[in-house]
Design an enzyme around this catalytic site. Structure first.
Site, PDB file in Angstrom:
ATOM      1  N   ILE A 139       0.772  -1.039  -0.260  1.00 29.35           N
ATOM      2  CA  ILE A 139      -0.186  -0.359  -0.543  1.00 29.35           C
ATOM      3  C   ILE A 139       0.670   1.798  -0.033  1.00 29.35           C
ATOM      4  O   ILE A 139       0.322   2.468  -0.234  1.00 29.35           O
ATOM      5  CB  ILE A 139      -0.532  -0.086   1.202  1.00 29.35           C
ATOM      6  CG1 ILE A 139      -0.558  -0.180   2.694  1.00 29.35           C
ATOM      7  CG2 ILE A 139      -1.660  -0.961   1.124  1.00 29.35           C
ATOM      8  CD1 ILE A 139      -1.143   0.214   3.371  1.00 29.35           C
ATOM      9  N   TYR A 147       2.769   0.822  18.191  1.00 30.93           N
ATOM     10  CA  TYR A 147       1.501  -0.024  16.959  1.00 30.93           C
ATOM     11  C   TYR A 147       0.210   1.655  17.015  1.00 30.93           C
ATOM     12  O   TYR A 147      -0.537   1.525  16.696  1.00 30.93           O
ATOM     13  CB  TYR A 147       0.960  -1.361  17.595  1.00 30.93           C
ATOM     14  CG  TYR A 147       0.202  -1.477  16.561  1.00 30.93           C
ATOM     15  CD1 TYR A 147      -0.444  -2.514  15.539  1.00 30.93           C
ATOM     16  CD2 TYR A 147      -1.296  -1.813  17.138  1.00 30.93           C
ATOM     17  CE1 TYR A 147      -0.886  -2.517  14.912  1.00 30.93           C
ATOM     18  CE2 TYR A 147      -2.203  -2.187  16.783  1.00 30.93           C
ATOM     19  CZ  TYR A 147      -2.054  -2.310  15.464  1.00 30.93           C
ATOM     20  OH  TYR A 147      -3.383  -3.391  15.170  1.00 30.93           O
ATOM     21  N   LYS A 198      -2.387   3.514  14.663  1.00 29.78           N
ATOM     22  CA  LYS A 198      -3.572   3.020  14.198  1.00 29.78           C
ATOM     23  C   LYS A 198      -5.004   4.256  14.651  1.00 29.78           C
ATOM     24  O   LYS A 198      -5.406   4.755  14.206  1.00 29.78           O
ATOM     25  CB  LYS A 198      -4.166   1.893  15.278  1.00 29.78           C
ATOM     26  CG  LYS A 198      -3.567   0.711  14.356  1.00 29.78           C
ATOM     27  CD  LYS A 198      -4.022   0.699  13.261  1.00 29.78           C
ATOM     28  CE  LYS A 198      -3.632  -0.745  12.830  1.00 29.78           C
ATOM     29  NZ  LYS A 198      -4.593  -1.136  11.446  1.00 29.78           N
ATOM     30  N   VAL A 229      -9.527 -10.172  16.834  1.00 24.99           N
ATOM     31  CA  VAL A 229     -10.110 -11.489  15.776  1.00 24.99           C
ATOM     32  C   VAL A 229      -8.980 -12.522  15.653  1.00 24.99           C
ATOM     33  O   VAL A 229      -7.788 -12.393  15.992  1.00 24.99           O
ATOM     34  CB  VAL A 229      -9.548 -10.522  14.543  1.00 24.99           C
ATOM     35  CG1 VAL A 229     -10.662 -10.887  13.734  1.00 24.99           C
ATOM     36  CG2 VAL A 229     -10.572  -9.242  14.837  1.00 24.99           C
TER      37      VAL A 229
END
Length: 260
Positions: free
Chosen positions: A5, A92, A96, A122
């Site tokens: 990306i 991290y 975010k 998740v």
């Protein structure tokens, strides 16, 4: 397509003729970010900025993005609702939160439809286990089914809100199909607070065998307790019901036992 990306030309090709963008690319793991903060920032914050710029070049495509419950960090309030003050405890989490801020900025500055989801732990089949930064459930299941001891960082009383991957996909699919947009973050979890020791007990029940435990020191940047407030999620997606933890663990253990 395969690529990064951080490659604007690849993003332009990928976004040609599409209806919506579900941006899940990231460099995950709190411990990895502690070891290499710049890599986490480049992938998670700068990467999201590249996605938003490409979405803008493509005519303002809707961007649905995975943020993280780690942005709540040191804020002790439970359950975690989206109006709480963020308090990142790791690079991290900070990366975010920066990504969330860019989504809001592109919505207000350029009219790009956005929807930032805060994922909570998740798990599910095909989640990799054999590396230093593996998430707790795949790491523990892999150890349990191969007869190895599980590594518990700290005393195991820390709590998490685990969400089965199928449930996450249901929400993401509905968001894309119904073109749901909101610059404010939405928790993507269902308020099921389970301690890591409780998770081990459930895992032993699912596997039918006792699991040896090896406790180590707590990891820097790890949040002690996590639980989602589900009000906003259930308002936006009232039709989605979560896969229960027991059922999700059974399906994940089955995959680990039958994987190639």
């Amino acid at each position: 397509m395969e690529g990064s990306i951080l490659d604007p030309a690849l993003l332009d090709r990928a976004f040609r003729g599409i209806d919506a963008i579900v941006h899940l690319a990231a460099l995950p793991s709190v411990p990895r970010s502690v070891n290499d903060p710049l890599a986490s920032h480049h992938a998670n914050a700068t990467g999201t900025l590249h996605v938003l710029e490409a979405a803008r070049r493509a005519g303002g495509m809707p961007v649905i993005t995975a943020s993280s419950s780690s942005v709540y960090g040191a804020n002790p309030c439970l359950p975690k609702h989206e109006g709480l003050r963020p308090a990142p405890m790791s690079p991290y989490a900070a990366s975010k939160l920066a990504a969330e801020a860019y989504l809001g900025a592109y919505h207000h500055s350029f009219g790009v439809p956005v929807l930032p989801f805060r994922f909570f732990n998740v798990y599910g089949p095909r989640q990799p286990a054999g590396h230093a930064y593996a998430a707790v459930i795949p790491a523990w299941i892999d150890a349990a089914v191969t007869g190895q001891p599980v590594v518990v960082h700290g005393d195991g009383r820390q709590t998490r809100d685990f969400t089965y991957v199928e449930t996450v996909c249901r929400v993401l699919t509905q968001a894309a199909l119904r073109r749901v947009s909101d610059p404010n973050p939405v928790n993507l979890a269902f308020g099921t607070r389970v301690s890591l020791l409780g998770l081990l007990t459930e895992l032993e029940s699912v596997t039918g065998a006792a699991v040896d435990r090896r406790h180590t020191a707590p990891r820097p940047g790890d949040v002690q307790h996590s639980q989602a407030d589900t009000t906003r999620l259930r308002t936006l997606f009232p039709e989605v019901e979560p896969v229960p933890l027991r059922e999700g663990l059974e399906q994940t253990v089955r995959w680990f036992r039958t994987r190639p």
